[in-house]
Design an enzyme around this catalytic site. Structure first.
Site, PDB file in Angstrom:
ATOM      1  N   TYR A 143      31.699  30.095  51.124  1.00 34.96           N
ATOM      2  CA  TYR A 143      32.121  29.713  49.766  1.00 34.96           C
ATOM      3  C   TYR A 143      30.962  29.095  48.994  1.00 34.96           C
ATOM      4  CZ  TYR A 143      35.072  27.507  46.161  1.00 34.96           C
ATOM      5  OH  TYR A 143      35.647  27.109  44.976  1.00 34.96           O
ATOM      6  N   GLU A 145      27.592  28.968  49.552  1.00 34.97           N
ATOM      7  CA  GLU A 145      26.449  29.857  49.334  1.00 34.97           C
ATOM      8  C   GLU A 145      26.873  31.084  48.536  1.00 34.97           C
ATOM      9  OE1 GLU A 145      23.647  28.702  49.690  1.00 34.97           O
ATOM     10  OE2 GLU A 145      23.180  27.923  51.677  1.00 34.97           O
ATOM     11  N   ASN A 172      37.034  19.158  41.868  1.00 35.49           N
ATOM     12  CA  ASN A 172      38.408  19.225  42.391  1.00 35.49           C
ATOM     13  C   ASN A 172      39.460  19.136  41.284  1.00 35.49           C
ATOM     14  OD1 ASN A 172      36.530  18.098  44.479  1.00 35.49           O
ATOM     15  ND2 ASN A 172      38.321  18.438  45.760  1.00 35.49           N
ATOM     16  N   ARG A 184      44.771  22.183  50.141  1.00 36.79           N
ATOM     17  CA  ARG A 184      43.903  21.158  49.558  1.00 36.79           C
ATOM     18  C   ARG A 184      44.647  19.821  49.540  1.00 36.79           C
ATOM     19  NH1 ARG A 184      41.570  24.684  44.640  1.00 36.79           N
ATOM     20  NH2 ARG A 184      43.541  25.764  44.952  1.00 36.79           N
ATOM     21  N   VAL A 186      45.510  17.248  47.493  1.00 33.80           N
ATOM     22  CA  VAL A 186      46.594  16.745  46.638  1.00 33.80           C
ATOM     23  C   VAL A 186      47.909  17.424  47.009  1.00 33.80           C
ATOM     24  CG1 VAL A 186      47.473  16.578  44.282  1.00 33.80           C
ATOM     25  CG2 VAL A 186      45.069  16.094  44.738  1.00 33.80           C
ATOM     26  N   GLN A 207      35.762   9.174  52.566  1.00 35.17           N
ATOM     27  CA  GLN A 207      35.093  10.173  51.717  1.00 35.17           C
ATOM     28  C   GLN A 207      35.758  10.171  50.342  1.00 35.17           C
ATOM     29  OE1 GLN A 207      37.233  10.853  54.155  1.00 35.17           O
ATOM     30  NE2 GLN A 207      38.081  12.907  54.123  1.00 35.17           N
ATOM     31  N   ASP A 269      32.166  18.412  55.791  1.00 33.21           N
ATOM     32  CA  ASP A 269      33.014  17.883  54.711  1.00 33.21           C
ATOM     33  C   ASP A 269      32.171  16.905  53.871  1.00 33.21           C
ATOM     34  OD1 ASP A 269      36.370  17.653  54.576  1.00 33.21           O
ATOM     35  OD2 ASP A 269      35.245  16.106  53.501  1.00 33.21           O
TER      36      ASP A 269
HETATM   37  P1  NAD Z   1      43.404  30.177  43.662  1.00 33.95           P
HETATM   38  O1  NAD Z   1      43.174  30.511  45.090  1.00 33.95           O
HETATM   39  O2  NAD Z   1      44.742  29.654  43.252  1.00 33.95           O
HETATM   40  O3  NAD Z   1      43.074  31.407  42.721  1.00 33.95           O
HETATM   41  C1  NAD Z   1      42.160  32.405  43.048  1.00 33.95           C
HETATM   42  C2  NAD Z   1      42.755  33.735  42.627  1.00 33.95           C
HETATM   43  O4  NAD Z   1      41.816  34.781  42.911  1.00 33.95           O
HETATM   44  C3  NAD Z   1      44.037  34.075  43.371  1.00 33.95           C
HETATM   45  O5  NAD Z   1      45.012  34.522  42.462  1.00 33.95           O
HETATM   46  C4  NAD Z   1      43.601  35.188  44.328  1.00 33.95           C
HETATM   47  O6  NAD Z   1      44.669  36.042  44.687  1.00 33.95           O
HETATM   48  C5  NAD Z   1      42.506  35.860  43.530  1.00 33.95           C
HETATM   49  N1  NAD Z   1      41.536  36.592  44.354  1.00 33.95           N
HETATM   50  C6  NAD Z   1      40.877  36.135  45.467  1.00 33.95           C
HETATM   51  N2  NAD Z   1      40.052  37.085  45.946  1.00 33.95           N
HETATM   52  C7  NAD Z   1      40.187  38.167  45.116  1.00 33.95           C
HETATM   53  C8  NAD Z   1      39.610  39.460  45.084  1.00 33.95           C
HETATM   54  N3  NAD Z   1      38.720  39.856  46.028  1.00 33.95           N
HETATM   55  N4  NAD Z   1      39.973  40.321  44.109  1.00 33.95           N
HETATM   56  C9  NAD Z   1      40.879  39.948  43.155  1.00 33.95           C
HETATM   57  N5  NAD Z   1      41.458  38.730  43.142  1.00 33.95           N
HETATM   58  C10 NAD Z   1      41.122  37.858  44.108  1.00 33.95           C
HETATM   59  O7  NAD Z   1      42.268  29.120  43.280  1.00 33.95           O
HETATM   60  P2  NAD Z   1      42.061  28.252  41.974  1.00 33.95           P
HETATM   61  O8  NAD Z   1      42.143  26.828  42.378  1.00 33.95           O
HETATM   62  O9  NAD Z   1      42.899  28.748  40.870  1.00 33.95           O
HETATM   63  O10 NAD Z   1      40.519  28.558  41.678  1.00 33.95           O
HETATM   64  C11 NAD Z   1      40.129  29.525  40.709  1.00 33.95           C
HETATM   65  C12 NAD Z   1      38.619  29.585  40.642  1.00 33.95           C
HETATM   66  O11 NAD Z   1      38.082  28.290  40.324  1.00 33.95           O
HETATM   67  C13 NAD Z   1      37.944  30.016  41.951  1.00 33.95           C
HETATM   68  O12 NAD Z   1      36.854  30.861  41.665  1.00 33.95           O
HETATM   69  C14 NAD Z   1      37.439  28.722  42.536  1.00 33.95           C
HETATM   70  O13 NAD Z   1      36.304  28.929  43.345  1.00 33.95           O
HETATM   71  C15 NAD Z   1      37.105  27.920  41.294  1.00 33.95           C
HETATM   72  N6  NAD Z   1      37.180  26.482  41.560  1.00 33.95           N
HETATM   73  C16 NAD Z   1      38.374  25.854  41.745  1.00 33.95           C
HETATM   74  C17 NAD Z   1      38.416  24.495  42.041  1.00 33.95           C
HETATM   75  C18 NAD Z   1      39.715  23.749  42.220  1.00 33.95           C
HETATM   76  O14 NAD Z   1      39.692  22.560  42.551  1.00 33.95           O
HETATM   77  N7  NAD Z   1      40.870  24.342  42.030  1.00 33.95           N
HETATM   78  C19 NAD Z   1      37.222  23.776  42.172  1.00 33.95           C
HETATM   79  C20 NAD Z   1      36.010  24.457  42.014  1.00 33.95           C
HETATM   80  C21 NAD Z   1      36.006  25.796  41.688  1.00 33.95           C
HETATM   81  N1  UDP Z   2      41.707  16.211  53.243  1.00 36.12           N
HETATM   82  C1  UDP Z   2      42.498  15.324  53.955  1.00 36.12           C
HETATM   83  N2  UDP Z   2      43.750  15.737  54.318  1.00 36.12           N
HETATM   84  C2  UDP Z   2      44.259  16.942  53.975  1.00 36.12           C
HETATM   85  C3  UDP Z   2      43.447  17.847  53.230  1.00 36.12           C
HETATM   86  C4  UDP Z   2      42.168  17.446  52.885  1.00 36.12           C
HETATM   87  O1  UDP Z   2      42.093  14.203  54.283  1.00 36.12           O
HETATM   88  O2  UDP Z   2      45.414  17.229  54.327  1.00 36.12           O
HETATM   89  C5  UDP Z   2      40.354  15.769  52.830  1.00 36.12           C
HETATM   90  C6  UDP Z   2      39.238  16.755  53.138  1.00 36.12           C
HETATM   91  O3  UDP Z   2      38.743  16.564  54.438  1.00 36.12           O
HETATM   92  C7  UDP Z   2      38.230  16.397  52.061  1.00 36.12           C
HETATM   93  C8  UDP Z   2      39.105  15.963  50.868  1.00 36.12           C
HETATM   94  O4  UDP Z   2      40.375  15.637  51.429  1.00 36.12           O
HETATM   95  O5  UDP Z   2      37.447  15.293  52.474  1.00 36.12           O
HETATM   96  C9  UDP Z   2      39.263  17.042  49.807  1.00 36.12           C
HETATM   97  O6  UDP Z   2      39.657  18.223  50.463  1.00 36.12           O
HETATM   98  P1  UDP Z   2      40.045  19.552  49.678  1.00 36.12           P
HETATM   99  O7  UDP Z   2      40.234  20.618  50.708  1.00 36.12           O
HETATM  100  O8  UDP Z   2      41.156  19.262  48.750  1.00 36.12           O
HETATM  101  O9  UDP Z   2      38.788  19.858  48.746  1.00 36.12           O
HETATM  102  P2  UDP Z   2      37.213  19.954  49.045  1.00 36.12           P
HETATM  103  O10 UDP Z   2      36.899  19.409  50.404  1.00 36.12           O
HETATM  104  O11 UDP Z   2      36.920  21.400  48.942  1.00 36.12           O
HETATM  105  O12 UDP Z   2      36.623  19.119  47.991  1.00 36.12           O
END
Ligand code: NAD
Ligand code: UDP
Length: 323
Positions: A143, A145, A172, A184, A186, A207, A269
């Protein structure tokens, strides 16, 4: 405008589509439904300005659009680590296809990148010029890279082919419509507390993360898309909490008697994370408006409405067994 949203049936994508539809755009939602769901966009099915295409972006596609919000990629560690090679293909081959499409039809292209490009940061809070501390061979690398390469591709298409790009580094984000088994933090804590199960804290909970409510994030994405600054630009809420503080907050909001249970910290993490949003504030006049408590209330209400069933599809560490 005709606008393509890849990953539009996912969590952030579907909220973005609601805003674009409300603004009277024509919207094409493209998704392979890996972590997204038709129910997230079902209210738009049959609408004359809305189209839903089941398509995997690792295969090319031809469409005529003016803007592309490129969000397709699983965002939760359990989902992106389930098939890491597919995650890299989505980020690299998929992003290349979408940039190729943008080049062909001269569409503006916004990449949903991530704070994960900073890895386990040595600079705090993280500014956009920090180059990150990422393990290239760890379990998060597909993810982290993958997104770093997606950013490289966006900038190379911009320099070499004049593609009009925007790059958002999203921190986040949480809110209504997250999947019950998203994995995740929350959604895990809210679902666990509603079911009366222990809250699963990984590590000692010291963290930190900074949590942005989804409507604020969508507002930031749309401002970035429609203004001149190409980025990269951090979008996140700078209010930083330890995971233990988050657990106690959700515990108090749902049921103060919910126990806390501690599990080992997953590999790589990040220890802390907080966006420096000076660039978004000055370039986009953007500020997140929803504080954590208000955002959690809306998120909890949404999970309550969906009546999170008491039978459990969770393993003891709160991670979904079914992806
Ligand atoms: P999500 O998993 O709910 O949404 C991702 C969507 O992409 C899904 O509908 C999934 O079915 C679709 N998808 C995955 N692989 C696919 C493929 N090969 N072809 C077509 N569709 C595909 O995640 P999200 O939280 O809505 O995140 C959306 C975007 O925002 C992602 O690119 C994620 O990396 C980025 N992002 C999200 C967060 C966050 O906290 N939610 C943080 C940083 C970046
Ligand atoms: N985490 C946790 N309990 C859970 C899920 C996640 O303590 O049930 C921690 C996880 O190890 C990380 C933080 O919460 O330190 C955020 O995790 P998340 O997967 O939501 O996002 P990311 O690590 O990608 O920022």
């Amino acid at each position: 405008m005709r606008i393509l949203v890849t990953g539009g049936a996912g969590f952030i994508g579907s909220h973005l589509i609601d805003r674009l539809m409300a603004d009277s755009h024509e919207v094409i939602c493209l998704d392979n439904f890996y972590t997204g769901h038709k129910r997230n966009v079902v209210k738009w099915l049959g609408h004359p300005r809305f189209e839903l295409i089941r398509h995997d972006i690792t295969e090319p596609i031809r469409l005529e659009v003016e803007q592309i919000y490129h969000l397709a990629c699983p965002a939760s560690p359990i989902h992106y680590q389930y098939n890491p090679v597919k995650t890299i293909k989505t980020n690299v081959i998929g992003t290349m296809h979408m940039l190729g499409l943008a080049k062909r039809v001269k569409a503006r292209f916004l990449l949903a990148s991530t704070s994960e490009v900073y890895g386990d940061p040595e600079v705090h809070p993280q500014t956009e010029d920090y180059r990150g501390n990422v393990n290239p061979i760890g379990i998060r690398s597909c993810y982290d890279e993958g997104k770093r390469t997606a950013e490289t591709l966006a900038f190379d298409y911009h320099r070499q082919n004049q593609v009009d790009i925007r790059v958002a580094r999203i921190f986040n984000t949480y809110g209504p419509r997250m999947l019950e088994n998203d994995g995740r933090v929350v959604s895990n804590f809210v679902v666990q507390a509603l079911r009366g199960n222990p809250l699963t804290i990984y590590g000692d909970g010291s963290q930190t993360r900074s949590f942005c409510f989804v409507s604020d994030l969508v507002d930031g994405l749309m401002r970035l898309m429609n203004q001149d600054h190409i980025g990269p630009i951090n979008l996140g809420n700078p209010d930083e909490y330890t995971i233990l503080q988050l657990a106690e907050t959700i515990q108090n909001m749902i049921d103060p008697h919910t126990p806390l249970q501690f599990f080992p910290l997953p590999q790589d993490d990040p220890r802390r994370r907080q966006p420096d949003i000076t660039r978004a504030q000055t370039m986009l006049a953007w500020n997140p408006l929803i504080p954590l408590l208000a955002g959690l209330e809306m998120t909890i209400a949404d999970f309550r409405e969906r009546q999170v069933p008491s039978h459990s599809s969770f393993s003891k560490d709160g991670v979904s067994l079914v992806v």
